[in-house]
Design a protein around this motif. Structure first.
Motif, mmCIF file in Angstrom:
data_model
loop_
_atom_site.group_PDB
_atom_site.id
_atom_site.type_symbol
_atom_site.label_atom_id
_atom_site.label_comp_id
_atom_site.label_asym_id
_atom_site.label_seq_id
_atom_site.Cartn_x
_atom_site.Cartn_y
_atom_site.Cartn_z
ATOM 1 N N GLY A 2 28.387 46.312 42.449
ATOM 2 C CA GLY A 2 28.701 45.087 43.162
ATOM 3 C C GLY A 2 29.236 44.005 42.251
ATOM 4 O O GLY A 2 30.070 43.190 42.652
ATOM 5 N N THR A 3 28.773 43.990 41.000
ATOM 6 C CA THR A 3 29.250 42.991 40.054
ATOM 7 C C THR A 3 30.727 43.205 39.741
ATOM 8 O O THR A 3 31.488 42.244 39.651
ATOM 9 C CB THR A 3 28.426 43.065 38.755
ATOM 10 O OG1 THR A 3 27.053 42.913 39.084
ATOM 11 C CG2 THR A 3 28.824 41.979 37.798
ATOM 12 N N LEU A 4 31.139 44.454 39.592
ATOM 13 C CA LEU A 4 32.562 44.724 39.328
ATOM 14 C C LEU A 4 33.428 44.318 40.507
ATOM 15 O O LEU A 4 34.530 43.777 40.322
ATOM 16 C CB LEU A 4 32.760 46.207 39.013
ATOM 17 C CG LEU A 4 32.175 46.687 37.692
ATOM 18 C CD1 LEU A 4 32.354 48.184 37.553
ATOM 19 C CD2 LEU A 4 32.805 45.962 36.530
ATOM 20 N N LEU A 5 32.956 44.548 41.710
ATOM 21 C CA LEU A 5 33.714 44.124 42.891
ATOM 22 C C LEU A 5 33.808 42.609 42.970
ATOM 23 O O LEU A 5 34.837 42.061 43.375
ATOM 24 C CB LEU A 5 33.065 44.679 44.157
ATOM 25 C CG LEU A 5 33.156 46.194 44.335
ATOM 26 C CD1 LEU A 5 32.361 46.622 45.571
ATOM 27 C CD2 LEU A 5 34.596 46.625 44.446
ATOM 28 N N GLN A 6 32.742 41.921 42.579
ATOM 29 C CA GLN A 6 32.775 40.467 42.593
ATOM 30 C C GLN A 6 33.761 39.947 41.556
ATOM 31 O O GLN A 6 34.512 39.009 41.828
ATOM 32 C CB GLN A 6 31.386 39.909 42.319
ATOM 33 C CG GLN A 6 31.320 38.405 42.436
ATOM 34 C CD GLN A 6 29.905 37.882 42.336
ATOM 35 O OE1 GLN A 6 28.959 38.639 42.263
ATOM 36 N NE2 GLN A 6 29.778 36.585 42.324
ATOM 37 N N PHE A 7 33.796 40.557 40.365
ATOM 38 C CA PHE A 7 34.772 40.150 39.355
ATOM 39 C C PHE A 7 36.191 40.412 39.834
ATOM 40 O O PHE A 7 37.096 39.622 39.597
ATOM 41 C CB PHE A 7 34.530 40.884 38.038
ATOM 42 C CG PHE A 7 33.389 40.315 37.232
ATOM 43 C CD1 PHE A 7 33.225 38.958 37.096
ATOM 44 C CD2 PHE A 7 32.497 41.158 36.611
ATOM 45 C CE1 PHE A 7 32.182 38.427 36.365
ATOM 46 C CE2 PHE A 7 31.446 40.650 35.878
ATOM 47 C CZ PHE A 7 31.290 39.278 35.751
ATOM 48 N N TYR A 11 39.089 37.588 40.343
ATOM 49 C CA TYR A 11 40.379 37.714 39.660
ATOM 50 C C TYR A 11 41.533 37.628 40.648
ATOM 51 O O TYR A 11 42.511 36.919 40.412
ATOM 52 C CB TYR A 11 40.413 39.046 38.897
ATOM 53 C CG TYR A 11 41.665 39.265 38.098
ATOM 54 C CD1 TYR A 11 41.815 38.664 36.861
ATOM 55 C CD2 TYR A 11 42.692 40.063 38.575
ATOM 56 C CE1 TYR A 11 42.957 38.856 36.113
ATOM 57 C CE2 TYR A 11 43.840 40.262 37.831
ATOM 58 C CZ TYR A 11 43.965 39.655 36.607
ATOM 59 O OH TYR A 11 45.101 39.844 35.879
ATOM 60 N N THR A 12 41.413 38.316 41.774
ATOM 61 C CA THR A 12 42.518 38.292 42.739
ATOM 62 C C THR A 12 42.619 36.936 43.437
ATOM 63 O O THR A 12 43.728 36.469 43.714
ATOM 64 C CB THR A 12 42.365 39.406 43.790
ATOM 65 O OG1 THR A 12 41.090 39.313 44.403
ATOM 66 C CG2 THR A 12 42.523 40.768 43.142
ATOM 67 N N ASN A 13 41.500 36.289 43.715
ATOM 68 C CA ASN A 13 41.537 34.977 44.362
ATOM 69 C C ASN A 13 42.038 33.885 43.424
ATOM 70 O O ASN A 13 42.573 32.878 43.881
ATOM 71 C CB ASN A 13 40.166 34.604 44.911
ATOM 72 C CG ASN A 13 39.798 35.412 46.122
ATOM 73 O OD1 ASN A 13 40.668 35.889 46.848
ATOM 74 N ND2 ASN A 13 38.505 35.594 46.346
ATOM 75 N N ALA A 14 41.881 34.072 42.139
ATOM 76 C CA ALA A 14 42.331 33.055 41.185
ATOM 77 C C ALA A 14 43.846 32.901 41.203
ATOM 78 O O ALA A 14 44.368 31.822 40.974
ATOM 79 C CB ALA A 14 41.855 33.418 39.785
#
Length: 55
Positions: A2-7, A11-14
């Motif tokens: 889940g942490t990798l998905l959150q990162f 990244y994509t939202n930035a």
């Protein structure tokens, strides 16, 4: 996992509404470069630690 998905989401939202596009490409390339440098630093640290070099 889940942490990798959150990162990935961060990244994509930035870069979602960032303009102009060449700045987005430059920033993404810079982030990949920084990631490679970080991995290389960790590799050098662990190599020196496990092969017996003195710090």
């Amino acid at each position: 996992m889940g942490t990798l998905l959150q990162f990935r989401n961060l990244y994509t939202n930035a870069f979602k509404n960032c303009h102009p596009n060449y700045v987005v490409i430059l920033l993404k390339g810079y982030s990949v470069f920084c990631m490679l440098m970080l991995f290389m630093a960790f590799y050098a640290l662990f190599y020196r630690a496990f092969t017996g070099f003195e710090f």
